[in-house]
Design a protein around this motif. Structure first.
Motif, PDB file in Angstrom:
ATOM      1  N   SER A 153       0.834  -1.193   0.000  1.00 17.21           N
ATOM      2  CA  SER A 153       0.000   0.000   0.000  1.00 17.21           C
ATOM      3  C   SER A 153       0.873   1.249   0.000  1.00 17.21           C
ATOM      4  CB  SER A 153      -0.900   0.003   1.241  1.00 17.21           C
ATOM      5  OG  SER A 153      -1.591   1.226   1.353  1.00 17.21           O
ATOM      6  N   ILE A 154       0.580   2.169  -0.922  1.00 17.06           N
ATOM      7  CA  ILE A 154       1.262   3.459  -0.971  1.00 17.06           C
ATOM      8  C   ILE A 154       0.423   4.489  -0.226  1.00 17.06           C
ATOM      9  CG2 ILE A 154       1.944   5.371  -2.477  1.00 17.06           C
ATOM     10  CD1 ILE A 154       2.658   3.371  -4.610  1.00 17.06           C
ATOM     11  N   GLY A 155       1.056   5.243   0.666  1.00 16.34           N
ATOM     12  CA  GLY A 155       0.388   6.383   1.281  1.00 16.34           C
ATOM     13  C   GLY A 155       0.385   7.536   0.289  1.00 16.34           C
ATOM     14  N   LEU A 156      -0.602   7.533  -0.607  1.00 21.09           N
ATOM     15  CA  LEU A 156      -0.585   8.447  -1.737  1.00 21.09           C
ATOM     16  C   LEU A 156      -0.621   9.912  -1.303  1.00 21.09           C
ATOM     17  CD1 LEU A 156      -2.297   7.878  -5.117  1.00 21.09           C
ATOM     18  CD2 LEU A 156      -2.569  10.086  -4.018  1.00 21.09           C
ATOM     19  N   SER A 157      -1.434  10.226  -0.289  1.00 25.34           N
ATOM     20  CA  SER A 157      -1.529  11.621   0.145  1.00 25.34           C
ATOM     21  C   SER A 157      -0.199  12.124   0.697  1.00 25.34           C
ATOM     22  CB  SER A 157      -2.627  11.763   1.202  1.00 25.34           C
ATOM     23  OG  SER A 157      -3.899  11.456   0.661  1.00 25.34           O
ATOM     24  N   ARG A 158       0.542  11.269   1.367  1.00 26.38           N
ATOM     25  CA  ARG A 158       1.864  11.660   1.883  1.00 26.38           C
ATOM     26  C   ARG A 158       2.816  11.944   0.735  1.00 26.38           C
ATOM     27  NH1 ARG A 158       4.376   7.616   5.749  1.00 26.38           N
ATOM     28  NH2 ARG A 158       5.603   9.413   6.367  1.00 26.38           N
ATOM     29  N   LEU A 159       2.746  11.114  -0.309  1.00 23.09           N
ATOM     30  CA  LEU A 159       3.599  11.336  -1.466  1.00 23.09           C
ATOM     31  C   LEU A 159       3.268  12.657  -2.145  1.00 23.09           C
ATOM     32  CD1 LEU A 159       4.115   8.001  -3.430  1.00 23.09           C
ATOM     33  CD2 LEU A 159       5.593   9.116  -1.778  1.00 23.09           C
ATOM     34  N   VAL A 160       1.979  12.918  -2.308  1.00 17.08           N
ATOM     35  CA  VAL A 160       1.563  14.156  -2.963  1.00 17.08           C
ATOM     36  C   VAL A 160       2.020  15.361  -2.147  1.00 17.08           C
ATOM     37  CG1 VAL A 160      -0.421  15.550  -3.668  1.00 17.08           C
ATOM     38  CG2 VAL A 160      -0.363  13.101  -4.187  1.00 17.08           C
ATOM     39  N   SER A 161       1.880  15.278  -0.827  1.00 19.74           N
ATOM     40  CA  SER A 161       2.322  16.369   0.036  1.00 19.74           C
ATOM     41  C   SER A 161       3.819  16.620  -0.138  1.00 19.74           C
ATOM     42  CB  SER A 161       2.005  16.042   1.499  1.00 19.74           C
ATOM     43  OG  SER A 161       2.445  17.070   2.362  1.00 19.74           O
ATOM     44  N   TYR A 162       4.608  15.548  -0.201  1.00 27.75           N
ATOM     45  CA  TYR A 162       6.051  15.671  -0.410  1.00 27.75           C
ATOM     46  C   TYR A 162       6.340  16.307  -1.770  1.00 27.75           C
ATOM     47  CZ  TYR A 162      10.934  14.335  -1.105  1.00 27.75           C
ATOM     48  OH  TYR A 162      12.280  14.361  -1.360  1.00 27.75           O
ATOM     49  N   MET A 163       5.657  15.826  -2.798  1.00 27.95           N
ATOM     50  CA  MET A 163       5.888  16.356  -4.148  1.00 27.95           C
ATOM     51  C   MET A 163       5.591  17.853  -4.218  1.00 27.95           C
ATOM     52  SD  MET A 163       4.169  13.343  -6.431  1.00 27.95           S
ATOM     53  CE  MET A 163       4.808  11.680  -6.426  1.00 27.95           C
ATOM     54  N   LEU A 164       4.502  18.265  -3.574  1.00 27.57           N
ATOM     55  CA  LEU A 164       4.086  19.661  -3.629  1.00 27.57           C
ATOM     56  C   LEU A 164       5.002  20.567  -2.818  1.00 27.57           C
ATOM     57  CD1 LEU A 164       0.223  19.208  -3.237  1.00 27.57           C
ATOM     58  CD2 LEU A 164       1.412  19.937  -5.312  1.00 27.57           C
ATOM     59  N   HIS A 165       5.294  20.153  -1.584  1.00 25.90           N
ATOM     60  CA  HIS A 165       5.937  21.059  -0.643  1.00 25.90           C
ATOM     61  C   HIS A 165       7.446  20.903  -0.540  1.00 25.90           C
ATOM     62  CE1 HIS A 165       1.722  20.670   1.203  1.00 25.90           C
ATOM     63  NE2 HIS A 165       1.751  21.766   0.467  1.00 25.90           N
ATOM     64  N   THR A 166       7.973  19.767  -0.996  1.00 25.71           N
ATOM     65  CA  THR A 166       9.422  19.545  -0.938  1.00 25.71           C
ATOM     66  C   THR A 166      10.034  19.474  -2.334  1.00 25.71           C
ATOM     67  OG1 THR A 166       9.184  18.336   1.151  1.00 25.71           O
ATOM     68  CG2 THR A 166      11.247  18.044  -0.055  1.00 25.71           C
ATOM     69  N   ALA A 167       9.430  18.676  -3.208  1.00 21.91           N
ATOM     70  CA  ALA A 167       9.989  18.504  -4.549  1.00 21.91           C
ATOM     71  C   ALA A 167       9.610  19.639  -5.498  1.00 21.91           C
ATOM     72  CB  ALA A 167       9.537  17.164  -5.127  1.00 21.91           C
ATOM     73  N   GLY A 168       8.578  20.412  -5.137  1.00 19.23           N
ATOM     74  CA  GLY A 168       8.184  21.544  -5.980  1.00 19.23           C
ATOM     75  C   GLY A 168       7.396  21.164  -7.218  1.00 19.23           C
ATOM     76  N   ALA A 169       6.678  20.035  -7.170  1.00 18.42           N
ATOM     77  CA  ALA A 169       5.836  19.655  -8.302  1.00 18.42           C
ATOM     78  C   ALA A 169       4.666  20.625  -8.431  1.00 18.42           C
ATOM     79  CB  ALA A 169       5.315  18.230  -8.115  1.00 18.42           C
ATOM     80  N   HIS A 170       4.352  21.010  -9.650  1.00 21.76           N
ATOM     81  CA  HIS A 170       3.229  21.927  -9.850  1.00 21.76           C
ATOM     82  C   HIS A 170       2.660  21.740 -11.249  1.00 21.76           C
ATOM     83  CE1 HIS A 170       6.768  24.037 -11.455  1.00 21.76           C
ATOM     84  NE2 HIS A 170       5.928  24.656 -12.280  1.00 21.76           N
ATOM     85  N   ALA A 171       1.390  22.082 -11.394  1.00 29.26           N
ATOM     86  CA  ALA A 171       0.721  21.990 -12.683  1.00 29.26           C
ATOM     87  C   ALA A 171       1.030  23.233 -13.506  1.00 29.26           C
ATOM     88  CB  ALA A 171      -0.785  21.852 -12.483  1.00 29.26           C
ATOM     89  N   ASN A 172       1.126  23.047 -14.821  1.00 32.42           N
ATOM     90  CA  ASN A 172       1.396  24.206 -15.673  1.00 32.42           C
ATOM     91  C   ASN A 172       0.181  25.118 -15.803  1.00 32.42           C
ATOM     92  OD1 ASN A 172      -0.096  22.386 -17.271  1.00 32.42           O
ATOM     93  ND2 ASN A 172       0.839  23.128 -19.170  1.00 32.42           N
ATOM     94  N   ARG A 173      -1.014  24.577 -15.489  1.00 35.27           N
ATOM     95  CA  ARG A 173      -2.212  25.412 -15.473  1.00 35.27           C
ATOM     96  C   ARG A 173      -3.285  24.745 -14.637  1.00 35.27           C
ATOM     97  NH1 ARG A 173      -2.774  23.601 -21.136  1.00 35.27           N
ATOM     98  NH2 ARG A 173      -4.664  22.348 -21.393  1.00 35.27           N
ATOM     99  N   VAL A 174      -4.245  25.549 -14.176  1.00 39.29           N
ATOM    100  CA  VAL A 174      -5.324  25.054 -13.334  1.00 39.29           C
ATOM    101  C   VAL A 174      -6.389  24.353 -14.166  1.00 39.29           C
ATOM    102  CG1 VAL A 174      -7.165  25.698 -11.740  1.00 39.29           C
ATOM    103  CG2 VAL A 174      -4.934  26.817 -11.579  1.00 39.29           C
TER     104      VAL A 174
END
Length: 463
Positions: A340-361
């Motif tokens: 099982s992947i803790g998907l929300s934890r991964l997303v939080s890391y990507m957003l706030h640490t790795a700097g992942a972002h969408a090119n548009r809303v």
């Protein structure tokens, strides 16, 4: 993540953040289905009797009450009450039993769904969060080769997520039979207790775990230190693992003809097979790590924890194991293995640490302008013609000044604005403007194609 009147531990992603989460979900689903896993969704609630006695997570269950029952819950035994599921494995076991006649075994399923746990919220750890699971369930038996295949599927899925800023992932594997046999060889009987305390090693350290083993599990100082020595044992291949384990058993007087050693050897052989087979397919992706215990009681064989390079503070982001006794119907058992992947934890890391972002809303690549409200139907027709050809399109919300319509598109990140032809002008044609480059050209809704660079809604990582 949206602020304001929020409830701690219940994340609400902003639209641009949700784009990242959805892209992660889509990527995982693609990898799971490439490997033959079948998608299901189970109900959010289960009987208390199913949720209880599954390790320390039982303390974190949210029970449900109807408004008119508040204050009278004690009239109903906890086992008969409904609770929100805290993982997706317990619901899966119930699902398999109830639908066994309709399923093909081994049953390979993927499931991406919300779960709830009443733990203390902190960065990357939530009370309501999304898990992404894969499991294989057998009918009566289950070949142990799945104990190699599933962690490798998860590694390949996590490898795909590296484009969104995720570091390299490594699966750390152990086997409960190995640990149990060793503990029993030392003379310890509270195996579940020892496993639960060993599972806290990374959180509280060896000295504190040793104290807990002595105070709560009946171990003396020497036995506690022996348990810690086993937990510190790591190996890159089966031969190294076997040699180190036999040396440790000899040191602590565990005879190789004892029942305890035979049990431990069963687990050791499976673990060695996992490490060696994984090394042949994807070198370095799975290593033996004997401090991995998992706090849930239903695991009976292999157990896994997955860690990201350079992200120690995040802890394990994917875990699981083999369970032989969780699902049964009469004399029929449905053994399984899953992760099982803790998907929300991964997303939080990507957003706030790795700097992942969408090119548009907005997913729309085109905004069709509206000259006046009387012409809205013409704008709607253009948008529908574009949609019929697979081009995501939106229509301006009001017939405001053209500058405001363009500003609206820009705020949503929509790269193109479509200008319908002025019917009053002879030989007039539609035009479309790329508001990023400023380029404007005549266009026909039946044939125009957007530039793929600007049309795609993508997720990128800050350099």
């Amino acid at each position: 993540m949206a602020k304001g009147a929020s409830i701690s531990g219940f994340p609400e992603w902003l639209p641009s953040e949700r784009v990242v989460e959805q892209r992660v979900i889509d990527t995982l689903r693609e990898v799971f289905e490439l490997n033959g896993f079948i998608g299901i969704e189970t109900r959010a609630v289960e009987q208390g009797s199913s949720l209880l006695k599954k390790g320390e997570t039982s303390k974190e269950i949210y029970l449900l009450s109807r408004l008119q029952e508040v204050g009278h819950e004690s009239d109903t035994p906890i086992e008969d009450r409904l609770g929100l599921h805290f993982d997706l494995t317990v619901p899966l076991s119930r699902y398999v039993v109830e639908h066994s006649g309709d399923l093909a075994f081994p049953f390979k399923r993927w499931q991406i769904q919300k779960v709830w746990r009443g733990e203390r919220p902190q960065e990357g750890r939530f009370r309501e969060f999304v898990q992404a699971d894969i499991d294989v369930i057998g009918n009566g038996d289950l070949p142990d080769h799945y104990e190699v295949e599933l962690p490798l599927v998860m590694v390949s899925a996590l490898e795909r997520l590296r484009e969104f800023g995720l570091p390299k992932a490594t699966v750390h594997a152990n086997n409960r039979k190995l640990s149990e046999g060793f503990y029993r060889g030392l003379g310890l009987t509270d195996v579940e207790g020892v496993l639960r305390e060993i599972d806290k090693l990374d959180k509280i350290g060896a000295d504190e775990v040793a104290k807990l083993l002595v105070e709560g599990c009946g171990a003396d100082e020497n036995q506690a230190r022996a348990c810690l020595e086993l937990a510190e044992l790591t190996a890159a291949d089966g031969a190294e693992l076997s040699g180190k384990f036999d040396t440790l058993c000899e040191k602590h007087g565990i005879a190789n003809d004892s029942e305890a050693y035979v049990l431990a050897r069963q687990g050791l052989d499976t673990l060695a097979m996992i490490v060696d087979e994984a090394a042949r397919i994807r070198p370095g992706s799975v290593i033996a790590d004997l401090k991995i215990a998992r706090g849930l009681d239903y695991y009976t064989g292999s157990v896994y924890e997955t860690f990201l390079d350079g992200a120690a503070s995040l802890g394990s982001i994917c875990s699981g194991g083999r369970y032989d006794n969780l699902a049964s119907q009469g004399n029929r058992k449905y053994p399984g293995v899953g992760l099982s992947i803790g998907l929300s934890r991964l997303v939080s890391y990507m957003l706030h640490t790795a700097g992942a972002h969408a090119n548009r809303v907005s997913p729309a690549s085109v905004l069709v302008a509206v000259w006046n409200e009387g012409d809205r139907s013409a704008s709607n027709l253009i948008a529908n013609q574009l949609r019929a050809r697979g081009i995501a399109a939106d229509v301006a919300p009001t017939a405001a000044k053209l500058g405001k319509q363009i500003k609206y598109a820009d705020k949503l990140g929509i790269p193109y604005v479509w200008f319908p032809a002025d019917d009053s002008a002879q030989d007039a044609s539609d035009e479309v403007k790329n508001i990023i480059t400023g380029d404007q050209q005549p266009a026909n809704a039946q044939s125009w194609e957007p530039d793929t660079v600007y049309a795609q809604q993508t997720v990128t990582v800050e350099a």
